[in-house]
Enzyme design. Sequence first.
Site, short mmCIF file in Angstrom:
data_model
loop_
_atom_site.label_atom_id
_atom_site.label_comp_id
_atom_site.label_asym_id
_atom_site.label_seq_id
_atom_site.Cartn_x
_atom_site.Cartn_y
_atom_site.Cartn_z
N GLY A 27 -17.12 18.24 -5.48
CA GLY A 27 -16.22 17.76 -6.52
C GLY A 27 -15.73 18.87 -7.42
O GLY A 27 -14.62 18.80 -7.95
N ASP A 138 -31.13 17.90 -8.55
CA ASP A 138 -30.24 17.38 -7.50
C ASP A 138 -30.75 17.79 -6.13
O ASP A 138 -29.97 18.14 -5.24
CB ASP A 138 -28.81 17.89 -7.72
CG ASP A 138 -27.79 17.10 -6.89
OD1 ASP A 138 -28.06 15.92 -6.58
OD2 ASP A 138 -26.73 17.66 -6.56
#
Length: 413
Positions: A27, A138
């Site tokens: 992204g 993450d």
Amino acid sequence: MQITPLSPEDPSSLGDFDLLGRIGQGGMGQVFLGESLGGEPAAVKVIKPSIVDSESRQRFAQEIEVLKTIWGPRIAAFLGADAEAEQPWLATEYVDGPDLARHVGTHGPLPSVLTAALGAILAEALSAVHTQGLLHRDLKPANILLGPNGPKIIDFGLAAFTESHVSLTAPNQVVGTPICMAPEQAAGLKPLTPAVDVYALGAVLLFASTGHYPHEAATPYMVFHLVTDPGTAPDLSGVPGELMPLLTGMLAQNAKDRPSLSDVVQQCRSVIEAHGMKIAQARRKLTAHTAGQPHKATSADAVSLLAPATDAPGPDTAPAAQNTPVPPGSPAPSPSVVEISGLTDSADEDSPGPTPPAQRDPSDGFHREPPAPGRPPTVSRRPREAPSTPRHSLQARRTAERLRVAYAASAPF
């Protein structure tokens, strides 16, 4: 490693790194395969021009500072960066191997003893990160690369000092991948603790041993709901009995009920020793298993780097591609991606590349339609100023020549 050619809008170099192709995107930006002046391969991450502003530069600069403080044999090394450049970039060690998501999607789950070896390696690496006051936040199969020297952790873009010291995100903002996210992180609770990485590692090991995640659903919103619902237990179906106590503890809803990373290492060692192995033997077997798996053929007409296509499961090995130009008048090849094998010098330069991902993307647990057939990647045709001395290794020049051969029939050069 799956490589696609540079597109016309891509830079040809950043800092002291020449860019050879695309290897991933997200992204926030694009990741390129780069090569230093001395021929060292690197993964070069660039922020998308459309989102470059003061806030994105600040976050990128923080990622750079975090990476400067992290080191270890299981962490992809920091090589260089420039957060103030017109196109901010960050270069890290290039790991020549598939990520865990791609490996499991192609070859199936790992045996329990190899899953335990992976758990011990990653738990020890994360423990070293935590001692520096950092959290990964993450961790997921796509962020674990299975290189020729064993697994390595990448992408510390969400890493931050433990939140009692500094916060990376705005209040109540949740950032991360929901399929591997701890319930307290998904609920936006703060401060976060090392237990969030323990949960994420448990989700990774569950995927490695079964091919599925603790919670899967059609949309990220539904996954968030399942993760945060105390009444919904994680899906542990298919877990080998010897790994069940470990994964049950790591995926506990309450952070206080999860084991420490040192406990994870000890439990993984116990599983390995129950098989009559030493931890060092299991580590070597893991690397031999993941680095030694042959890559299956991809779709395309067989020219240069492109192996024959098939809808059925292919054999473990495929014939070497031939460097034969497409005859005039023949239909041009139309692959959706180009698999560039042999980015490092090896005896078998024409070994076939990995299979494309299945319709279900194992990296995030969601279902997607496959790319439309017959759409060739764009090949960069920008003129480049010839350097006074060769910038690329012999293998890089061979790769470039193969790309020119593969697309000469359909693209003017």
